[in-house]
Design a protein around this motif. Structure first.
Motif, PDB file in Angstrom:
ATOM      1  N   LYS A 104     -21.982   1.119  14.076  1.00 36.88           N
ATOM      2  CA  LYS A 104     -21.333   2.143  13.243  1.00 36.88           C
ATOM      3  C   LYS A 104     -21.296   3.509  13.927  1.00 36.88           C
ATOM      4  N   ALA A 119     -14.555   5.564  17.771  1.00 38.91           N
ATOM      5  CA  ALA A 119     -13.387   4.728  18.060  1.00 38.91           C
ATOM      6  C   ALA A 119     -12.485   5.304  19.146  1.00 38.91           C
ATOM      7  N   ILE A 123     -14.075  -1.626  16.988  1.00 45.71           N
ATOM      8  CA  ILE A 123     -13.478  -1.160  15.730  1.00 45.71           C
ATOM      9  C   ILE A 123     -13.446  -2.283  14.692  1.00 45.71           C
ATOM     10  N   GLU A 124     -13.061  -3.490  15.132  1.00 44.40           N
ATOM     11  CA  GLU A 124     -13.025  -4.630  14.215  1.00 44.40           C
ATOM     12  C   GLU A 124     -14.418  -4.962  13.686  1.00 44.40           C
ATOM     13  N   ARG A 128     -11.099  -2.217  20.794  1.00 40.67           N
ATOM     14  CA  ARG A 128     -10.563  -2.835  19.580  1.00 40.67           C
ATOM     15  C   ARG A 128     -11.617  -3.719  18.907  1.00 40.67           C
ATOM     16  N   GLN A 155     -16.912  -2.846  13.428  1.00 39.37           N
ATOM     17  CA  GLN A 155     -17.269  -1.751  12.522  1.00 39.37           C
ATOM     18  C   GLN A 155     -16.663  -1.971  11.136  1.00 39.37           C
ATOM     19  N   SER A 156     -15.464  -2.548  11.111  1.00 36.97           N
ATOM     20  CA  SER A 156     -14.795  -2.753   9.820  1.00 36.97           C
ATOM     21  C   SER A 156     -15.258  -4.026   9.106  1.00 36.97           C
ATOM     22  N   GLY A 157     -16.278  -4.691   9.661  1.00 42.25           N
ATOM     23  CA  GLY A 157     -16.863  -5.833   8.966  1.00 42.25           C
ATOM     24  C   GLY A 157     -16.554  -7.199   9.551  1.00 42.25           C
ATOM     25  N   LYS A 158     -15.786  -7.284  10.595  1.00 39.04           N
ATOM     26  CA  LYS A 158     -15.469  -8.575  11.212  1.00 39.04           C
ATOM     27  C   LYS A 158     -16.561  -8.945  12.222  1.00 39.04           C
ATOM     28  N   GLU A 159     -17.711  -9.325  11.688  1.00 44.87           N
ATOM     29  CA  GLU A 159     -18.879  -9.604  12.521  1.00 44.87           C
ATOM     30  C   GLU A 159     -18.669 -10.780  13.470  1.00 44.87           C
TER      31      GLU A 159
END
Length: 175
Positions: free
Chosen positions: A61, A65, A10-11, A7, A13-17
């Motif tokens: 990236k 997932a 995935i987070e 998880r 990857q979606s920009g939640k550095e």
């Protein structure tokens, strides 16, 4: 725990550095001890640990997932450690002998007991990895079974036998 790490991938990857800190906290000891087991050198293991997390940041990236998160981290760690051996152009001592007076392994965060020197000497890489996943990283044996694709009873047996080997060797050294 593997689902939690997946998880986090995935987070991130979606920009939640900012989630990378949590990923690091969940996996840093596992990465260190796996690298240490392969290299047999504390400083090189720390270098590999650094390189692994840089690689994860750069290549987040490319993570699938639906993949096995801890397997992904493990593969990166093993590859970087083996490349480090090649790059250093030197052979790592196969018996992983340490100085007799080595009583602690120090990491940046906390001292780790001498017992891991014994473990890396007497266990196979697979056994060592199972013990690190269970004892250091806190994975339940059922989670390890999912990661490894083996029955829980097999993982339980392997961990029990590995811990017995460590205990026996440690007790022999104490005498």
């Amino acid at each position: 725990m593997d689902k939690r790490i997946n998880r986090l991938f995935i987070e991130i990857q979606s920009g939640k550095e900012e989630k990378f800190d949590e990923l690091y906290e969940l996996t840093n000891k596992y990465v260190y001890f796996l690298a240490y087991r392969i290299l047999g050198d504390k400083m090189l293991a720390e270098d590999v640990m650094h390189d692994v997390f840089i690689s994860l940041i750069k290549n987040i990236k490319s993570y699938n997932a639906t993949g096995n998160a801890i397997g992904y981290v493990s593969t990166i760690t093993k590859n970087i450690a083996l490349n480090k051996i090649k790059k250093e152009g030197r052979a790592i001592n196969c018996d992983f002998a340490e100085e007799a007076n080595s009583s602690m392994i120090k990491t940046a965060d906390e001292p780790i007991p001498f017992i891991f020197d014994v473990a890396k000497r007497v266990l196979s890489i697979e056994e060592y990895e199972l013990v690190v996943l269970n004892v250091i990283s806190g994975y339940k044996q059922s989670e390890i079974a999912n990661i490894k694709g083996e029955p829980v009873s097999t993982i339980n047996y392997k961990i029990k036998k590995a811990l017995e080997k460590i205990r026996k060797e440690y007790e022999e050294e104490e005498v």
